[in-house]
Design a protein around this motif. Structure first.
Motif, short mmCIF file in Angstrom:
data_model
loop_
_atom_site.label_atom_id
_atom_site.label_comp_id
_atom_site.label_asym_id
_atom_site.label_seq_id
_atom_site.Cartn_x
_atom_site.Cartn_y
_atom_site.Cartn_z
N ARG A 316 -19.86 -46.24 26.07
CA ARG A 316 -20.73 -45.11 25.74
C ARG A 316 -21.13 -45.25 24.28
N SER A 319 -19.51 -43.70 20.82
CA SER A 319 -18.10 -43.35 20.96
C SER A 319 -17.28 -44.10 19.92
N GLU A 619 -12.56 -43.69 27.87
CA GLU A 619 -13.88 -43.26 27.42
C GLU A 619 -14.32 -42.01 28.15
N SER A 623 -15.16 -38.45 26.53
CA SER A 623 -16.50 -37.87 26.61
C SER A 623 -16.46 -36.52 27.32
N ARG B 100 -29.45 -44.06 30.88
CA ARG B 100 -28.33 -43.89 29.95
C ARG B 100 -28.72 -44.10 28.51
#
Ligand SMILES: Nc1ncnc2c1ncn2[C@@H]1O[C@H](COP(=O)(O)OP(=O)(O)O)[C@@H](O)[C@H]1O
Ligand SMILES: [Mg+2]
Lengths: 656, 256
Positions: A316, A319, A619, A623, B100
């Motif tokens: 992500r 992150s 992760e 999140s 995404r």
């Protein structure tokens, strides 16, 4: 007797017969794989193990009185086995479908392949524990003993029977699927399950039966093979890669193609044994390569225009787990301290594997292509480096450089051949191509066959760093690893990496914006091969050894497993995964033969329960926590309103 | 890329376009000419072959027969990415964003392409320089400025379609192909997107597939009606809507 084409006829016809026998088995096995792929979209890697189960089943039936003494069971011969074993193996298949395979139908193809690879490792591993590498013999049934003298050759009756029976079974199955109502239901069930369900047909059961049928065919092939080949735990492993190549040549999902190619390739293999024996193990893979160049969809396959790769990545952006500078620093510190905690040689093993997994993650995680032949790059670099250092006496830096050059070139060639294919197809092609490298290493003189290249001198790096000192070697390895890690992260965060990401998320859209998706994928593939080569070359110098294990397909499976356990498409995943696998392998080493079965079980568990891997799962946790914090904030702030207000749709916007 | 276009009025000329899927002709002998700087609509019942025609023009499918000229140049043999590089950018029937990535990154991906550094795997992203200003302009034009840092997947359907248009506009294409830009949109969004299309059409040519006939009537200069893979009728809305064949083939099966 006169020679035909310079070859004694007895030899020629003898090998043609052997070829036809092999071809019969290829046809029966490829048929099952093609059915399972066509109907279930599963690349059934466990097919080889199921074939082996068939052979062992026949052998068990024969030995019933010894196996289960006291029950007074009779010894059941070939003909009993011929009918009982396929049913039993098919039932085992149904059970496997029920317990495992069913769970991955709706997931990316990659998971189906991984799951079946894991299952194959478990089954073959367990049989290996029980029976070792030695083969068991199984006699030809009495009714089929003897042979016929055809004048130009001697034809054993059992072999004639195998060929005849295989032909009848294959074409019978083809007829049922392509020409009957049952077959048309089957095909409809895979293309439009909802519609078929509306007709009152139980689709899950139908899929289970289809799988069981394909597996039963493998079991039957196993029974028929028992009197010809040795019944051994390895018999399936050596055939499955060939079968995948046959299916690719025939055209994925083409049942007719699988049968015809199977027979034909068996014959060609037989002929090659007569005229150019050196190539007989690789000829099928070489034919596959040629077919791919001229008919990418296979001989009997239909061209599809699908443009999709799988997005399995769980990293992500933004992150803390993806902060490359921070983690480079942390890894440098941990790496520097490591040799004081574990043996340097074990530390170096982890670093090598981690670099290899980072390289693999580039193609699997960041491009979304399931490559299954990275052993070819790792192993070829290891061999070339070992050879350059040992036979040519070159210094380590030049030996390593040569190894990397070779793996990069092989990567360019394989990538060029495979890159237009996706999903399972890509996996099968890379696997088969890597097998060419493997057999080359088995046969070539300079690779020293089973022994490998041993006692590779470590030498002095740049003439002054003595690598025979294990701490020197360790810190050089650490430096190479950190450089490789940083390089992969740079690639991912470059303009190129962004474009790769867009291709992974929505390939048709990226193309429609003017990006040549195939070129991007090819470059990434070559970079991945190159970095795998770095890892392989380092390995050869560190362990002073290059061996067949480095080019064997288990190495490709290992690197996949590391990436999967750690977290596909995450920055740290490959490093964590490599560490876990290295530690597990060390711990399991005391279990000896159990290692393979245990590793297979980990594969299966990962696919079923830990698809995001350790880092991906972490992760997700992070999140979610962040999201909860955000939504708490949102409640305080008034939501903004804009003219385009419609309820959010769940679709991810991809064109499938 | 030079334009010898002024003397010939058509930007796209497709002749005898045919696509056969294992025996079934999805598109049969279609001739389609699109006038420069016009909005041209392609309409017809479901399954008429509209999307297939789009796929053929943009080379996502190879025609079984026929040829396609863009600005007088034969583009029939090009690959889809090359067609895009010529200046023809398409959208898809299902919304096509990069889910995404953030809304801003979606636009940046398009802005990055003309910079010519997309193969630079050794450079940092920062080498792209500052695209923020252009991104903001484009997002503002479609009313998404406030969403720049949100992931595209979380947008509503209407906003996704707006984002697609912003991404397409980022490449400043000579020609845009829009496949059902209004499908799945609410009333307000339809008006907004119509307005947007009218605005961006000033400098370019638009070919669009659309089911919403009032939108078609309001926007398009010219209409081609497809039915069962063939051209049924052609002309401005006033002509086409009076054509009895169109009424017969179309009205019965309009799904909106
Ligand atoms: N890739 C394909 N393979 C087979 N048939 C297709 C394919 N794409 C479209 N078709 C068929 O072609 C016809 C036209 O489809 P399409 O162009 O999508 O229609 P529409 O006008 O609704 O956009 C339909 O009958 C569809 O089923
Ligand atoms: Mg359509």
């Amino acid at each position: 007797m006169t020679d035909l084409l310079g070859v004694p006829p007895a030899l020629l016809f003898g090998q043609l017969l052997v070829g036809l026998i092999n071809g019969s088995f290829y046809a029966m096995m490829s048929l099952g794989v093609a059915i399972i792929f066509g109907m279930l979209r599963i690349g059934n890697f466990v097919h080889g193990a199921q074939y082996m189960l068939g052979a062992f089943g026949a052998w068990y039936l024969l030995r019933l009185p010894e196996l289960l003494p006291g029950l007074g069971l009779p010894s059941l011969g070939y003909w009993w086995a011929f009918f009982i074993v396929p049913v039993v193996v098919g039932m085992i298949g149904a059970l496997m479908e029920r317990l495992f395979i069913r769970r991955v139908y709706d997931l990316e193809h990659a998971y189906g392949l991984l799951l079946t690879v894991g299952l194959a490792m478990v089954i073959e591993g367990l049989f290996n524990v029980a029976y070792g590498a030695a083969g068991q013999t199984y006699g030809v049934p009495d009714a089929l003993k003897g042979g016929i003298n055809l004048g130009f050759m001697f034809l054993p009756i059992y072999r004639a029977w195998v060929i005849g029976a295989a032909l009848v079974i294959c074409f019978g199955a083809w007829f049922v699927i392509e020409r009957t109502k049952l077959g048309s239901y089957l095909r409809a069930a895979t293309e439009n399950p909802d519609l078929v369900r509306a007709f009152g047909i139980n689709v899950p059961r139908m899929l289970m039966l289809t799988y069981a049928f394909g597996v039963g065919l493998a079991g039957l092939a196993g029974v028929m093979a028992a009197p010809i080949y040795q019944v051994s735990p390895q018999m399936g492993q050596s055939i499955i890669v060939t079968i995948f190549a046959v299916v690719v040549i025939g055209g994925m999902g083409s049942i007719f193609g699988a049968i015809v190619s199977g027979l034909m390739l068996g014959l060609i293999e037989g002929l090659t044994k007569v005229f150019y024996p050196e190539a007989s193990t690789t000829v099928i893979f070489i034919i596959m390569t040629i077919v791919l160049v001229f008919r990418p969809a296979g001989l009997f396959g239909r061209e599809t225009s699908s443009h999709t790769v799988a997005d399995l990545s769980s990293g992500r952006v933004g992150s803390i787990l993806e902060n490359s500078r921070l983690w480079l620093l942390i890894l440098a510190v941990i790496g520097a301290a490591l040799p004081f905690v574990v043996y340097p040689i074990f530390g170096m093993k982890i670093l090598c594997l981690a670099l290899f997994a980072c390289a693999y993650n580039l193609i699997f995680g960041y491009v979304g292509l399931l490559a299954f032949g990275h052993a070819a790059f790792y192993g070829s670099a290891a061999y070339v480096t070992a050879h350059a250092a040992t036979a040519w006496g070159l210094p380590p830096e030049i030996s390593i450089f040569l190894g990397i050059c070779v793996s990069t070139m092989i990567g360019a060639l394989f990538g060029w051949l495979a890159i237009r294919r996706q999903g399972l197809y890509f996996a099968m092609i890379t696997l088969a191509l890597a097998q060419i490298v493997y057999f080359y290493a088995v046969q070539s003189g300079w690779t020293h066959g089973e022994d490998g290249i041993q006692s590779v001198p470590r030498g002095r790096l740049f003439g002054f760093i003595d690598l025979n000192n294990s701490l020197n070697m360790y810190y050089v390895t650490l430096a190479v690893f950190l450089a490789g890690f940083a390089f992969v992260n740079r690639i991912v965060r470059s303009p190129f990496g962004r474009t790769l990401k867009s291709i992974r998320e929505n390939e048709p859209r990226a193309i429609s914006l003017g990006y040549h998706a195939d070129r991007f994928k090819l470059i990434a593939f070559i970079l991945s091969a190159m970095l795998s080569g770095v890892a392989g070359s380092m390995k050869a110098i560190i362990f002073q050894l290059a061996s067949l294990a480095d080019v064997f397909f288990m190495t490709s499976a290992d690197v996949l497993l590391m990436t999967l356990i750690g977290g596909v498409g995450t920055m740290l995943g490959p490093v964590v995964g490599a560490t876990i696998v290295a530690v597990l392998q060390r711990e399991f080493a005391s279990f000896g033969a159990w290692v393979v079965a245990m590793q297979g079980a980990i594969f299966v568990l990962c696919v079923l329960f830990l698809r995001k891997g350790v880092i991906g799962t972490l992760e997700e946790f992070l999140s979610n926590r962040e999201e909860r914090r955000h939504s708490a904030l949102d409640e305080i702030k008034p939501m903004d309103r804009s003219p385009l207000s419609q309820t959010a749709e769940a679709d991810a916007g991809g064109v499938r | 890329m030079h334009k010898n276009a002024l003397q010939d009025d058509y930007i796209i000329e497709a002749e005898g376009l045919t696509k056969t899927f294992s025996g079934f002709s999805a598109v049969r002998n279609v001739n389609l000419k699109v006038r420069r700087h016009s909005i041209h609509a392609l309409i017809g019942p479901n399954g008429a072959g509209k999307t297939t025609t789009f796929n053929l023009i943009t080379k996502f499918l190879s025609p079984t027969a026929g040829c396609i000229r863009f600005n007088g140049e034969d583009i029939t043999a090009l690959r889809p990415a090359d067609v895009a590089l010529k200046g023809i950018i398409r959208s898809f029937q299902i919304s096509a964003v990069f889910p995404r990535m953030t809304v801003g990154e979606n636009v940046e991906i398009a802005l990055q392409r003309p910079l010519g550094c997309s193969y630079h795997f050794w450079q940092s992203e920062r080498s792209l320089g500052n695209l923020t200003e252009r991104v903001d302009q484009l997002l503002d034009a479609v009313g998404l400025l406030g969403y720049r840092n949100r992931p595209a997947a979380g947008l509503s359907y209407g906003r996704k379609r707006a984002l697609e248009i912003a991404t397409t506009l980022a490449l400043d294409p000579e020609m845009m192909l829009l496949d059902e830009p209004m499908s799945g949109l609410g009333h307000e969004d339809v008006e907004r997107i119509s307005e947007l299309i009218r605005k961006v059409a000033a400098q370019r040519t638009i070919l669009m597939v659309e089911h919403n006939l009032s939108v078609v009537a309001a926007l398009s200069d010219n209409i081609t009606v497809l039915a069962a893979g063939q051209v049924l009728s052609e002309g401005p809305y006033s002509v086409v809507s009076q054509d009895p064949r169109v009424v017969e083939a179309y009205i019965g099966s309009v799904d909106e």
